[in-house]
Design an enzyme around this catalytic site. Structure first.
Site, short mmCIF file in Angstrom:
data_model
loop_
_atom_site.label_atom_id
_atom_site.label_comp_id
_atom_site.label_asym_id
_atom_site.label_seq_id
_atom_site.Cartn_x
_atom_site.Cartn_y
_atom_site.Cartn_z
N ARG A 104 -13.70 0.79 -7.14
CA ARG A 104 -14.56 -0.39 -7.21
C ARG A 104 -13.72 -1.67 -7.18
O ARG A 104 -14.10 -2.67 -6.57
CB ARG A 104 -15.42 -0.34 -8.47
CG ARG A 104 -16.66 -1.25 -8.44
CD ARG A 104 -16.40 -2.64 -8.95
NE ARG A 104 -15.76 -2.61 -10.25
CZ ARG A 104 -14.93 -3.54 -10.68
NH1 ARG A 104 -14.64 -4.60 -9.93
NH2 ARG A 104 -14.37 -3.45 -11.87
N ILE A 177 -1.34 -8.37 -8.28
CA ILE A 177 -2.13 -8.65 -7.09
C ILE A 177 -2.50 -7.33 -6.42
O ILE A 177 -1.63 -6.62 -5.89
CB ILE A 177 -1.35 -9.57 -6.12
CG1 ILE A 177 -0.80 -10.79 -6.89
CG2 ILE A 177 -2.24 -9.98 -4.96
CD1 ILE A 177 -1.84 -11.59 -7.66
N GLU A 377 -9.84 -10.75 -14.48
CA GLU A 377 -10.99 -11.65 -14.28
C GLU A 377 -11.47 -12.25 -15.60
O GLU A 377 -12.66 -12.46 -15.82
CB GLU A 377 -12.16 -10.96 -13.56
CG GLU A 377 -11.82 -9.99 -12.47
CD GLU A 377 -11.00 -10.58 -11.34
OE1 GLU A 377 -10.55 -11.73 -11.46
OE2 GLU A 377 -10.77 -9.88 -10.36
#
Length: 398
Positions: A104, A177, A377
């Site tokens: 995901r 990243i 996030e």
């Protein structure tokens, strides 16, 4: 058995955690999309995920299949993107993360971050060049914002882009990243003399180097890298023309955070289902674990939080589709659902006993993965302070 009882039994077999008939809130199209993605996960991910996780392998071979399903940039419009709704994107994310957070996360990095940045802020030439191939899974993208010393506070980033005639020259380091070493294009955010700007960087540009971060205890079926930018020279048209300041990357982060609200509940649901099935089969003292009051309390508590988490995700998805979703509401969903999902995965592992620490069962794998999801996030602390400022009107970040 009556017809009604038979129907209820069949529905429980499909959605054993659903105590509130959640599916009645979804449209036929949403249910159909969920079924398609679930079928893909069952066929392509579940049979392989334990081996991929143990081998720290990201399955590049399934990326084109994700493209065919319309999962890459599925909430974007045009340029080969599926143009799906926010709720459809969320449902797909939940199914993918029921397979594994790493899969995901790839869809999020590709679609919610890299593709969203180009779609929201890019030039027509940038969109035409990159988005169709990324939507098809022919090209992989990455999103370079976080740095070794600039995670929760991206305004302190050290990566700098200076003008040299008509060109830009970038120097700096990015860390954590996703997919950078297999990406064809990177969206890199850098300080300039005129504020933070975004740059579309083909990864074969001299001066771009991506190194996978190893070893990891979480997100093992995924790739995270450190990027070194050394006198990387770009033409003037590499800059994202619409993005100036941190509003650009933050708009993409909110897209990714929204997907996490759904995805984390997929991991929670899969953990619950694994524990429920095991508890019905495992005998202790000549009785299934599911027949004991303590086990039933665990199962009930998990199911209640899963139901509440999906209701929250759906409500926020409907707000997003209506164009009224506020950033602090995304923080509500991300903070709550990831926190609850980790608790559910850990509790599910207790029902599995010692067997739960093996890769034969999913809960501990999900719990380990969710430690990363909880961090990226926006950490719990960051989202707490966002909500604290909303409630009090007082920013407490500094």
């Amino acid at each position: 058995m009556s017809a009604l009882a038979a129907q209820e039994s069949a529905e429980a077999a499909l959605e054993p955690a659903d105590l509130i008939n959640f599916d009645s809130l979804l449209t036929p199209a949403e249910l159909e999309l969920r079924a398609r993605v679930r079928g893909f996960v069952n066929d392509q991910i579940r049979p392989n995920i334990a081996r991929w996780y143990e081998d720290a392998h990201f399955p590049l071979e399934i990326v084109p299949e994700m493209g065919k399903l319309g999962l890459l940039g599925m909430h974007l419009h045009g340029y080969g993107c599926a143009g799906g709704s926010a709720v459809e994107y969320g449902l797909a994310g939940a199914e993918l993360e029921a397979g594994d957070s790493g899969l995901r996360t790839f869809v999020s990095v590709q679609g919610s971050l890299a593709m969203s940045a180009i779609s929201k802020w890019g030039s027509e030439e940038q969109k035409t060049r990159w988005l169709p191939g990324m939507a098809a899974g022919e090209l992989i993208g990455c999103f370079g914002l976080t740095e070794p010393t600039a995670g929760s506070d991206p305004s302190s980033m050290k990566t700098f882009a200076r003008r040299d005639g008509d060109d830009w020259v970038l120097n700096g380091t990015k860390r954590w990243i996703g997919l950078a070493n297999v990406a064809a294009v990177a969206v890199i955010w850098a300080q300039t003399d005129d504020g933070v700007r975004g740059f579309v960087v083909p990864t074969d540009t001299p001066g771009f180097a991506a190194t996978p971060i190893e070893p990891k205890l979480s997100m093992r079926a995924s790739i995270q890298c450190e990027i070194e930018l050394t006198d990387l020279r770009l033409p003037a048209d590499a800059v994202l023309p619409g993005a100036k300041g941190l509003r650009g990357p933050f708009s993409c982060l909110n897209e990714a955070r929204y997907g996490i609200i759904w995805g984390s509940m997929g991991a929670a649901r899969d953990s619950f289902e694994a524990a429920l099935a095991y508890s019905k089969e495992r005998l202790q003292f000549d009785k299934p674990l599911a027949g004991y009051q303590l086990t039933q309390q665990k199962l009930v508590d998990m199911a209640l939080e899963i139901n509440k988490g999906f209701l929250l995700a759906l409500h926020l998805g409907r707000l997003k589709d209506a164009g009224t979703l506020q950033p602090h509401q995304i923080s509500v969903g991300k903070l709550n659902n990831v926190r609850e999902a980790i608790a559910i995965a850990r509790e599910a592992r207790t029902i599995l006993g010692g067997n739960g620490i093996t890769l034969d069962y999913s809960p501990l794998r999900h719990a380990n993965n969710l430690e990363s999801v909880r961090t990226y996030e926006g950490t719990d602390e960051v989202h707490t302070l966002i909500l604290g400022q909303k409630l009090t009107g007082i920013p407490a970040f500094r």
